[in-house]
Write a protein that holds these residues in place. Structure first.
Motif, PDB file in Angstrom:
ATOM      1  N   GLN A   1       0.833  -1.017   0.072  1.00  0.00           N
ATOM      2  CA  GLN A   1       0.015  -0.099  -0.009  1.00  0.00           C
ATOM      3  C   GLN A   1       0.972   1.201   0.036  1.00  0.00           C
ATOM      4  O   GLN A   1       1.460   1.461  -0.854  1.00  0.00           O
ATOM      5  N   ASP A   2       0.843   2.079   1.029  1.00  0.00           N
ATOM      6  CA  ASP A   2       1.557   3.310   1.028  1.00  0.00           C
ATOM      7  C   ASP A   2       3.040   3.340   1.185  1.00  0.00           C
ATOM      8  O   ASP A   2       3.738   4.271   0.935  1.00  0.00           O
ATOM      9  N   GLU A   3       3.538   2.034   1.566  1.00  0.00           N
ATOM     10  CA  GLU A   3       5.125   1.826   1.565  1.00  0.00           C
ATOM     11  C   GLU A   3       5.571   1.277   0.275  1.00  0.00           C
ATOM     12  O   GLU A   3       6.922   0.827  -0.037  1.00  0.00           O
ATOM     13  N   TRP A   4       4.847   1.261  -0.740  1.00  0.00           N
ATOM     14  CA  TRP A   4       5.084   0.400  -2.140  1.00  0.00           C
ATOM     15  C   TRP A   4       6.154   1.164  -2.858  1.00  0.00           C
ATOM     16  O   TRP A   4       6.496   2.227  -2.802  1.00  0.00           O
ATOM     17  N   LYS A   5       7.189   0.489  -3.270  1.00  0.00           N
ATOM     18  CA  LYS A   5       8.351   0.977  -4.158  1.00  0.00           C
ATOM     19  C   LYS A   5       8.248   0.189  -5.486  1.00  0.00           C
ATOM     20  O   LYS A   5       8.321  -1.131  -5.496  1.00  0.00           O
ATOM     21  N   PRO A   6       8.542   0.943  -6.500  1.00  0.00           N
ATOM     22  CA  PRO A   6       8.661   0.317  -7.790  1.00  0.00           C
ATOM     23  C   PRO A   6       9.772  -0.664  -7.840  1.00  0.00           C
ATOM     24  O   PRO A   6       9.547  -1.258  -8.920  1.00  0.00           O
ATOM     25  N   SER A   7      10.929  -0.623  -7.230  1.00  0.00           N
ATOM     26  CA  SER A   7      11.911  -1.389  -7.303  1.00  0.00           C
ATOM     27  C   SER A   7      11.631  -2.809  -6.585  1.00  0.00           C
ATOM     28  O   SER A   7      12.281  -3.800  -6.887  1.00  0.00           O
ATOM     29  N   TYR A   8      10.378  -2.940  -5.970  1.00  0.00           N
ATOM     30  CA  TYR A   8      10.039  -4.410  -5.509  1.00  0.00           C
ATOM     31  C   TYR A   8       9.675  -5.282  -6.856  1.00  0.00           C
ATOM     32  O   TYR A   8       8.884  -4.979  -7.725  1.00  0.00           O
ATOM     33  N   THR A   9      10.104  -6.438  -6.836  1.00  0.00           N
ATOM     34  CA  THR A   9       9.977  -7.449  -7.674  1.00  0.00           C
ATOM     35  C   THR A   9       8.898  -8.505  -7.422  1.00  0.00           C
ATOM     36  O   THR A   9       8.594  -8.619  -6.134  1.00  0.00           O
ATOM     37  N   ILE A  10       8.589  -9.219  -8.042  1.00  0.00           N
ATOM     38  CA  ILE A  10       7.531 -10.168  -7.723  1.00  0.00           C
ATOM     39  C   ILE A  10       8.124 -11.262  -6.922  1.00  0.00           C
ATOM     40  O   ILE A  10       7.434 -11.658  -5.797  1.00  0.00           O
ATOM     41  N   GLY A  11       9.383 -11.455  -7.127  1.00  0.00           N
ATOM     42  CA  GLY A  11      10.117 -12.345  -6.084  1.00  0.00           C
ATOM     43  C   GLY A  11      10.133 -11.951  -4.810  1.00  0.00           C
ATOM     44  O   GLY A  11       9.999 -12.690  -3.573  1.00  0.00           O
ATOM     45  N   TYR A  12      10.431 -10.633  -4.747  1.00  0.00           N
ATOM     46  CA  TYR A  12      10.663 -10.163  -3.290  1.00  0.00           C
ATOM     47  C   TYR A  12       8.902 -10.079  -2.662  1.00  0.00           C
ATOM     48  O   TYR A  12       9.180 -10.293  -1.367  1.00  0.00           O
ATOM     49  N   LEU A  13       8.120  -9.803  -3.508  1.00  0.00           N
ATOM     50  CA  LEU A  13       6.907  -9.609  -2.765  1.00  0.00           C
ATOM     51  C   LEU A  13       6.504 -11.025  -2.042  1.00  0.00           C
ATOM     52  O   LEU A  13       5.912 -11.196  -1.325  1.00  0.00           O
ATOM     53  N   LEU A  14       6.718 -12.229  -2.968  1.00  0.00           N
ATOM     54  CA  LEU A  14       6.436 -13.364  -2.481  1.00  0.00           C
ATOM     55  C   LEU A  14       7.288 -13.883  -1.214  1.00  0.00           C
ATOM     56  O   LEU A  14       6.545 -14.653  -0.449  1.00  0.00           O
ATOM     57  N   MET A  15       8.486 -13.405  -1.048  1.00  0.00           N
ATOM     58  CA  MET A  15       9.274 -13.842   0.029  1.00  0.00           C
ATOM     59  C   MET A  15       8.722 -12.799   1.255  1.00  0.00           C
ATOM     60  O   MET A  15       8.631 -13.317   2.216  1.00  0.00           O
ATOM     61  N   ALA A  16       8.226 -11.718   0.990  1.00  0.00           N
ATOM     62  CA  ALA A  16       7.892 -10.845   1.956  1.00  0.00           C
ATOM     63  C   ALA A  16       6.467 -11.392   2.352  1.00  0.00           C
ATOM     64  O   ALA A  16       6.082 -11.358   3.792  1.00  0.00           O
ATOM     65  N   ILE A  17       5.589 -11.999   1.722  1.00  0.00           N
ATOM     66  CA  ILE A  17       4.437 -12.491   2.292  1.00  0.00           C
ATOM     67  C   ILE A  17       4.730 -13.677   2.984  1.00  0.00           C
ATOM     68  O   ILE A  17       4.162 -14.066   4.191  1.00  0.00           O
TER      69      ILE A  17
END
Length: 152
Positions: free
Chosen positions: A92-108
């Motif tokens: 949401q409000d802390e989103w960064k365009p540098s986040y990759t799909i892989g990063y998001l899955l690891m973060a979840i």
């Protein structure tokens, strides 16, 4: 631009995430804007032994806007609404365009290990996590066995 970037990230996805994370992800049919993913519940969490399915919907202005990611599998977690919506700052409000799909899955996956009950999406789960951690763990394990069996 979004489709090109998503395709590039798909190519690199399996190099980016360690194999022990036990994930899969990719487009639904030939639609690069709509994906399905799965992650295994991490060890040392009440979600261990479960496979959790997610839906990832990208917008045409990705990566400048975050994708919408929801759990398709029911999960008892302070940061996941009953309808599967994940409420966490990096989507949401802390989103960064540098986040990759892989990063998001690891973060979840990391979120399953380390909930953020201070900003809950599921108040009952957050209250239980804070006031009765053992009951929270038991409930999350029961939901995992019921809704996220590995053999499905």
């Amino acid at each position: 631009m979004a489709l090109k970037l998503i395709a590039k990230q798909l190519e690199k996805l399996y190099q980016e995430i360690p194999e022990e994370c036990g994930f899969s992800a990719g487009p639904l049919e030939d639609d690069m804007l709509h994906w399905e993913a799965s992650i295994l519940g991490p060890e040392d969490s009440p979600y261990h032994g479960g496979r959790f399915w997610l839906r990832i919907d990208f917008t045409a202005d990705y990566p400048f806007r975050p994708p919408k990611i929801i759990f398709l599998t029911k999960v008892f977690h302070p940061n996941v609404e009953p309808d599967g919506k994940i409420c966490i700052d990096f989507l949401q409000d802390e989103w960064k365009p540098s986040y990759t799909i892989g990063y998001l899955l690891m973060a979840i996956c990391s979120l399953l290990l380390h909930p953020h009950p201070d900003n809950p999406a599921h108040q009952e789960a957050a209250n239980m996590y804070l006031s009765d951690p053992e009951k929270f763990k038991q409930t999350a394990e029961e939901w995992t066995k019921l809704h996220a069996p590995l053999d499905v």
